[in-house]
Design an enzyme around this catalytic site. Structure first.
Site, PDB file in Angstrom:
ATOM      1  N   GLY A 257       0.802  -1.222   0.000  1.00 39.66           N
ATOM      2  CA  GLY A 257       0.000   0.000   0.000  1.00 39.66           C
ATOM      3  C   GLY A 257       0.836   1.274   0.000  1.00 39.66           C
ATOM      4  N   HIS A 258       0.143   2.396  -0.010  1.00 37.47           N
ATOM      5  CA  HIS A 258       0.795   3.699  -0.109  1.00 37.47           C
ATOM      6  C   HIS A 258       1.630   3.994   1.134  1.00 37.47           C
ATOM      7  CE1 HIS A 258      -3.053   4.313   1.906  1.00 37.47           C
ATOM      8  NE2 HIS A 258      -2.540   5.372   2.479  1.00 37.47           N
ATOM      9  N   ASN A 259       2.758   4.608   0.900  1.00 35.89           N
ATOM     10  CA  ASN A 259       3.666   5.077   1.968  1.00 35.89           C
ATOM     11  C   ASN A 259       4.400   3.946   2.688  1.00 35.89           C
ATOM     12  OD1 ASN A 259       2.695   7.643   1.435  1.00 35.89           O
ATOM     13  ND2 ASN A 259       1.236   7.616   3.125  1.00 35.89           N
ATOM     14  N   SER A 277       1.330   2.781   4.954  1.00 34.24           N
ATOM     15  CA  SER A 277       2.229   3.363   5.946  1.00 34.24           C
ATOM     16  C   SER A 277       2.863   2.340   6.895  1.00 34.24           C
ATOM     17  CB  SER A 277       1.526   4.447   6.783  1.00 34.24           C
ATOM     18  OG  SER A 277       1.063   5.473   5.935  1.00 34.24           O
TER      19      SER A 277
END
Lengths: 366, 366, 366
Positions: A257-259, A277
């Site tokens: 996922g993002h980050n 994250s």
């Protein structure tokens, strides 16, 4: 290649004729040509050497004496079979088969930098400002977004998507239809929604009205020697890049996922999912279908067994299992005890009856 | 954009110089240009403002006083950080970068309706009778099947597949390599097979002979503002369409089976799988890797925690967890008790010994 | 087609006018044209026949009398609804819509063998030496690697990848963006790494240094009538082919690892993952999201319930559930007992108090 050269490559002990031809490694059951090399690392396969056409065999050091007499001309004895398997398959691995140069059907936009000896297949699209490193191969139907950068000696298989602004290191391999740099999945409601109230109170006390999209302005950065499996997805970061460290290997259908930050030398097996994250250390192994919650941190050298669900931070250098994931030993012990619950319920029933009998008031009333 | 304009957009309190330049939102550790906006919603990031080049910072209202003195020229104080993140990233989001018009390599078949200002990238295939709405962007390698329809202001990323006859609403976003409208997975045996007998009797009493295919004559209908993640798959219905309501957001690698109906404003996180003919209400949140069995129904505003397996109908407005999924509070309580089983087994052993001692017959025989 | 012909096809009892038109099967709620066939297999849908425009209905044999009087001109009564659904949908299934011949944009390399009546869509790439069987359809954006072979009457949907050297049988269907023949996920460290030491000792006693890649020299072989879902991935074998038997059906987003052998007539539902070198028997059903560990073997006719994690060999002809997967009956019983743990803890507390009261030493000290 002949048996002697292959022995050299594998650092194997050679028994027999070094000049025997070593043309193609095969399973002993499928070694039908005289220049095949029968690879029988598993002792159970060694008897098959008696009937196969191969004149060269690779076996475990302990199995040399089990090779049927006269079955082959040369036996190569290795100490660590899977290492030898890496070496022997590496020596005979096929090249991607895309001829050097740019296929006439490919669309290469303005200001693209193509390195030396790149090979670009049919229907490839490279958008403006992208950079393709020396000796890198883009197979058919690949798309490379604007200002993306791919390092040298990389191999991007058919249909993979490299989003705009993403950075891939050297010797990266991306498999069929993988997605590097789709947008992160991040939404928020103007007022507290169902999940937020549930986290705070354990109950759903609000409803999700007016989902707002958090856009992904970051990209994805993959280190050198990273491999990404077919249909795997690594999403962009919100403000900074989602990052994967050098030498990390990612299997098919994995979601990052993002980050998220993944360290170096990790192995993320099939269908693993890592939510936004999260931070994964170096040399972490996540077995198949493991899930990692958002914002969680996993220490270096941690191993999570297949199917585990990581909901909290995990210390490094330990093995975890279960959902929520706890130390594997405890998870297994707990699971074993649940398997003995029937006996425990019975014991308690028996005890209740016995105590009733012993109770003088109960006895008195009988 | 400058600080004052950005403050306006975010409905933020502006402290300092409204004229300070606000060129690009960045993580404070990566804000290296003087017109960067350092976004430090997390209080832990605020100290980084001391050393970053940005002249404008966005912080939580409670962290204004923690901003190092003189670190920036303007501080924008916001009340609900993730909402501000949606607003600030929205203001600076990149456009897809496909120029208006139809790329010469694209193949547009007969009777296709292209709206105003559509942008169609290289190697796009739009089959006969399809309709593409105004301002919609089809990135490279997209395919749109015969008689499919995509609403206005939609964005279809590279390699996404829109099957024949499928209908997408307005402002829909489909990410890399997603599949809308593959056939449903539906087979039947002429006589009762293994699963049917197991459901009826608990045992496998028949074998699967002669699998027959149930064909998918329906399509897929997505409402307005729906977003579908990379490599996600939404299958066609058998006779009617598989349907997803307005504003529902679907993450990467999610599977929505044939005939499923998903309501509006739902969030289906990464790797969720919903089997055929399930019905999901409005504003439902399914966290990562949740599975939903076929024909099951989930009420409005329900939340299922990551990894849960929904095997039975769930009431709305509650939080569920585990496999099979039950109310989260109960699932957690049960899990906590399994963690205390070791002590329970010990207690029962002690009790058995104590009762044995108390039993006069046992004592008598001693 | 008319009612009589359709009755014939379905081996249904015809009540009413055989000449009534049967143009298109529809859900009764969506049967708006007079030549629609209202398919109301579910008794709950039968009342809808009163208001739909269809003049022909298909219902379960037991529901004939429930059809509203005069609602339709012909009622077709069937015995096994899902079989009738397979037949009726099969009769009206759409063709893929790719015109015969080779689209001018397709790239067909040297020494490719194209069978009779093949249909090859836009942007298809067929590499050197590949063979495409008679009547086979390659939809847009498909890639077929060098020396791959696809049998007759097969259908490869848009964006699917068929890797070099892979062999697909006759009447195979591959859905959108599936990957056949990406490399297996197989790495080894020169010295024992974290997972190896953990398997041996239960603890992580080494770190993963210098991951070496085991290359995939094998390919993938799929039997006849195999179906592979959208974004599903079947990886190559190391020395031999990964194999899937005839008539096996594979849903979207399924992962089949390197060297796996799957038997015939299996059903692998959505998001199933099978790790390297596992062996799955014939007619095995793995429900959604099931995971199978590497090198594990599953017997013929076994059924694993949704979400199960198979960590050990399973006997055939039984139903399994849970992680680790055990016989479903036991898994369910264990789960039910965990739901009663609260009462058990309470009973043990009560017993401890009672025993304390009974103990003369305890009583004496009171």
């Amino acid at each position: 290649m002949n048996a002697a050269a292959l022995a050299d490559l594998l650092q194997a002990d050679l028994h027999g004729t070094g000049a025997a031809p070593a043309g193609r490694p095969r399973h002993p059951a499928e070694a039908t040509a005289p220049d095949d090399v029968a690879v029988a690392m598993d002792p159970a396969l060694v008897p098959l050497l008696a009937t196969c056409a191969a004149r060269v065999a690779v076996v475990h050091r302990d199995a040399v004496d089990a090779v049927p007499h006269g079955a082959v001309d040369a036996v190569l004895a290795v100490g660590r079979p899977r290492v030898a398997m890496a070496q022997v398959t590496g020596a005979f691995a096929a090249t991607p088969g895309v001829p050097p140069g740019v296929h006439p059907s490919a669309v290469i936009e303005d200001d693209v930098t193509l390195g030396e000896d790149v090979a670009i297949g049919p229907f490839v699209h490279v958008a403006a400002g992208a950079r393709i490193g020396d000796h890198t191969v883009l197979c058919s139907h690949v798309s490379v977004g604007a200002r993306a950068s791919i390092g040298p000696h990389s191999l991007i298989h058919a249909g993979a998507r490299i989003g705009g602004g993403c950075t891939l290191g050297a010797r990266v391999i991306i498999h069929h239809n993988a997605s590097i740099g789709a947008d992160g999945f991040s939404f928020v409601t103007p007022e507290k929604g169902s999940v937020e109230t549930a986290k705070e109170t354990g109950r759903v006390q609000a409803t999700n009205v007016g989902l707002m999209r958090v856009h992904s302005l970051g990209a994805v950065t993959l280190g050198d020697h990273v491999e990404v499996g077919a249909c795997a997805c690594i999403d962009r970061g919100t403000l900074t890049d989602t990052r994967v460290g050098d030498h990390t290997k990612i299997d098919d259908l994995v979601l990052i996922g993002h980050n998220v930050r993944v360290g170096s030398h990790c192995m993320l097996c099939g269908q693993v999912g890592i939510a936004g994250s999260a931070v994964v250390g170096d040399r972490v192994v996540l077995a198949g279908q493991v899930g990692v919650a958002d914002h969680v941190s996993i220490g270096d050298d941690a191993v999570v067994a297949a199917g585990g669900g990581v909901g909290t931070d995990l210390q490094g250098r330990a093995v975890y299992a279960g959902t929520p994931a706890i130390e594997r030993e405890q998870a297994f012990e707990t699971w074993m005890m649940t398997r003995r619950l029937k006996a425990l319920f019975r014991d308690v029933r028996t005890l209740k009856a016995a105590v009733k009998t012993l109770d003088p008031r109960e006895s008195g009333s009988a």
